[in-house]
Design an enzyme around this catalytic site. Structure first.
Site, PDB file in Angstrom:
ATOM      1  N   HIS A 257       0.828  -1.216   0.000  1.00 47.80           N
ATOM      2  CA  HIS A 257       0.000   0.000   0.000  1.00 47.80           C
ATOM      3  C   HIS A 257       0.863   1.268   0.000  1.00 47.80           C
ATOM      4  O   HIS A 257       0.525   2.255   0.659  1.00 47.80           O
ATOM      5  CB  HIS A 257      -0.983   0.009   1.178  1.00 47.80           C
ATOM      6  CG  HIS A 257      -2.168  -0.880   0.943  1.00 47.80           C
ATOM      7  ND1 HIS A 257      -3.274  -0.466   0.231  1.00 47.80           N
ATOM      8  CD2 HIS A 257      -2.402  -2.160   1.274  1.00 47.80           C
ATOM      9  CE1 HIS A 257      -4.148  -1.461   0.172  1.00 47.80           C
ATOM     10  NE2 HIS A 257      -3.638  -2.504   0.793  1.00 47.80           N
ATOM     11  N   THR A 258       1.962   1.197  -0.697  1.00 51.11           N
ATOM     12  CA  THR A 258       2.798   2.394  -0.830  1.00 51.11           C
ATOM     13  C   THR A 258       2.866   2.873  -2.274  1.00 51.11           C
ATOM     14  O   THR A 258       3.203   4.021  -2.523  1.00 51.11           O
ATOM     15  CB  THR A 258       4.246   2.110  -0.371  1.00 51.11           C
ATOM     16  OG1 THR A 258       4.707   0.960  -1.078  1.00 51.11           O
ATOM     17  CG2 THR A 258       4.331   1.846   1.118  1.00 51.11           C
ATOM     18  N   ASP A 259       2.545   1.985  -3.238  1.00 53.75           N
ATOM     19  CA  ASP A 259       2.810   2.347  -4.646  1.00 53.75           C
ATOM     20  C   ASP A 259       1.994   3.551  -5.101  1.00 53.75           C
ATOM     21  O   ASP A 259       2.496   4.430  -5.798  1.00 53.75           O
ATOM     22  CB  ASP A 259       2.664   1.144  -5.595  1.00 53.75           C
ATOM     23  CG  ASP A 259       1.302   0.472  -5.609  1.00 53.75           C
ATOM     24  OD1 ASP A 259       0.452   0.809  -4.745  1.00 53.75           O
ATOM     25  OD2 ASP A 259       1.083  -0.389  -6.487  1.00 53.75           O
TER      26      ASP A 259
ATOM     27  N   GLY B 223      -4.801 -12.063  -3.957  1.00 55.08           N
ATOM     28  CA  GLY B 223      -3.744 -11.100  -3.619  1.00 55.08           C
ATOM     29  C   GLY B 223      -2.469 -11.358  -4.396  1.00 55.08           C
ATOM     30  O   GLY B 223      -1.396 -10.906  -4.006  1.00 55.08           O
TER      31      GLY B 223
ATOM     32  N   SER C 246      -3.688 -11.106 -10.039  1.00 58.19           N
ATOM     33  CA  SER C 246      -4.240 -11.749 -11.245  1.00 58.19           C
ATOM     34  C   SER C 246      -4.775 -10.695 -12.220  1.00 58.19           C
ATOM     35  O   SER C 246      -4.711 -10.885 -13.441  1.00 58.19           O
ATOM     36  CB  SER C 246      -5.334 -12.749 -10.875  1.00 58.19           C
ATOM     37  OG  SER C 246      -6.394 -12.094 -10.225  1.00 58.19           O
ATOM     38  N   SER C 247      -5.283  -9.570 -11.708  1.00 58.20           N
ATOM     39  CA  SER C 247      -5.785  -8.521 -12.623  1.00 58.20           C
ATOM     40  C   SER C 247      -4.644  -8.001 -13.485  1.00 58.20           C
ATOM     41  O   SER C 247      -4.798  -7.823 -14.701  1.00 58.20           O
ATOM     42  CB  SER C 247      -6.362  -7.334 -11.842  1.00 58.20           C
ATOM     43  OG  SER C 247      -7.340  -7.778 -10.972  1.00 58.20           O
TER      44      SER C 247
ATOM     45  N   ASP D  67       1.924  -3.961  -9.442  1.00 63.19           N
ATOM     46  CA  ASP D  67       1.588  -5.301  -9.943  1.00 63.19           C
ATOM     47  C   ASP D  67       1.927  -5.437 -11.419  1.00 63.19           C
ATOM     48  O   ASP D  67       2.467  -6.451 -11.863  1.00 63.19           O
ATOM     49  CB  ASP D  67       0.092  -5.580  -9.734  1.00 63.19           C
ATOM     50  CG  ASP D  67      -0.281  -5.590  -8.266  1.00 63.19           C
ATOM     51  OD1 ASP D  67       0.636  -5.550  -7.421  1.00 63.19           O
ATOM     52  OD2 ASP D  67      -1.484  -5.635  -7.963  1.00 63.19           O
TER      53      ASP D  67
END
Ligand code: GLA
Length: 386
Positions: free
Chosen positions: A33-35, A124, A127-128, A172
């Site tokens: 949760h930093t990107d 998590g 996959s998206s 991702d």
């Protein structure tokens, strides 16, 4: 490449694919949760992934098949595709729309695309991103585009923003496209500076312990966290107008932030600031081969995601504790990805991996032992006709 994807393509479209791409999933070892705040991340691409196989058509139709999701569609393609009411299609249509300025003429003639593979959705494991990156590489190869990898990564990310409705960061897509086997990808999401840091995976496996709780970024608190960070940044800018993003904050700014921000936002910012420090420290641990210290940073990251960022859930916390207590086997563990369900990733000593899997089996619906993988590459399945 899994031959069964090629067989599936033939079965569904009655001919051979022309191009194929293996887009890996990822675990994120640190920098969670930093990107989307311009922070630092440290993902590792894994050998679970998706295959995107494609061939051109000449009748202006898109044939889309996703057998593992039980989905199939045939759509006419007249210009830039609009957002569709079927959510799964938007990952693909969003990428086609992003590539349209470069490849519109080719795409308008139509194409067949199959998305297959062994990467579970909602776990998590990104996959998206594997769908959008796989599609971007496949369509780019089909249209013979010479687009730089980082621009395909950006196109895949924008597809999620504009067509799927998730305001995700770039980690991702970058991991699925640009990772190198046996290395973690250190990525500064503000500058896009990146470095592949060797992770001596020999002797280690990444055990992915799935809670069985599926998460959906569209429906979870993900966009809410993105919005909270935007709000915190706006408030901090009142005092520091030159602040570009939360990723620029260092621990010494923490106390000042506390006095300006409401309690919840202050905790969110604290997580981001210390998580970035953990990534910095972690690359040093890897450089000097100190895996124990690296593992401790993973434990701390999970605790911060649970207590300060509040994106864990009871099932993740239970698996995390179960993994952490296996001291003979586990070097580090944390939830991976967005949270609100999904999986815990554990770095496990290879010689203990099977025993670890056995011990966790009663608690986690699946425990997959993963190795590292390279990022996506497109290859031709058959010769192009001259
Ligand atoms: C999801 C998003 C990423 C990142 C992670 C949390 O996987 O797609 O961009 O924000 O959550 O680190």
């Amino acid at each position: 490449m899994d031959a069964s994807s090629t067989i599936e393509f033939r079965r569904r479209f009655g001919r051979d694919p022309l191009v194929r791409v293996r887009a890996p999933g990822r675990v994120n070892l640190l920098g969670e949760h930093t990107d989307y705040t311009g922070g630092l991340v440290l993902p590792l691409a894994i050998d679970l992934g998706l295959d995107a196989l494609a061939s051109p058509r000449a009748d202006g139709v898109m044939g889309l098949e996703a057998p593992r999701m039980g989905k199939s569609a045939r759509l006419r393609i007249d210009g830039v595709p609009p957002v569709h009411k079927e959510p799964w299609l938007n990952y693909i249509l969003g990428v086609a729309a992003e590539l349209w300025p470069h490849a519109g003429k080719t795409l308008e003639r139509g194409f067949d695309l199959l998305i297959d593979g062994d990467l579970p959705a909602g776990a998590g494991l990104a996959s998206s991103a594997a769908v959008t990156v796989g599609t971007a590489y496949a369509l780019s190869a089909l249209a013979d585009l010479r687009i730089a990898d980082i621009d395909l990564v950006r196109a895949a990310q924008r597809a999620e923003h504009r067509y799927v409705g998730v305001q995700c960061g770039i980690m991702d897509q970058a991991a699925s496209a640009l990772a190198v086997r046996d290395h973690v990808l250190f990525l500064d999401c503000r500058t896009l500076e990146m470095r592949s840091v060797p992770l001596a995976m020999r002797g280690l496996v990444a055990a992915v312990c799935h809670t069985g709780v599926q998460h959906s970024l569209r429906e979870s608190g993900y966009n809410q966290r993105v919005a909270e960070c935007a709000e915190a940044l706006a408030l901090l800018r009142r005092e520091r107008p030159a602040l570009g993003c939360l990723g620029e904050l260092r621990p010494s700014d923490g106390t000042a932030a506390r006095s300006i921000l409401p309690e919840t936002l202050a905790r969110r910012v604290e997580h981001i600031v210390f998580e970035n420090e953990r990534v910095r420290e972690a690359t040093k641990c890897l450089d000097r081969g100190d895996l124990r210290a690296f593992g401790r940073l993973m434990f701390e990251s999970h605790e911060s995601l649970r207590d300060r960022y509040e994106v864990s859930c009871p099932e993740l916390d239970a698996l995390f504790e179960a993994a952490r207590s296996q001291e003979d086997a586990v070097i580090g563990a944390k939830m991976t990805g967005a949270g609100f369900g999904g999986a815990v990733v554990c770095l496990v000593r290879e010689e203990r991996a099977l025993a670890f899997q056995e011990r966790l089996r009663g608690r986690a619906p699946t425990v997959a032992l993963c190795r590292s993988a390279d990022g996506a590459r497109a290859s031709l399945c058959t010769r192009r006709s001259p």
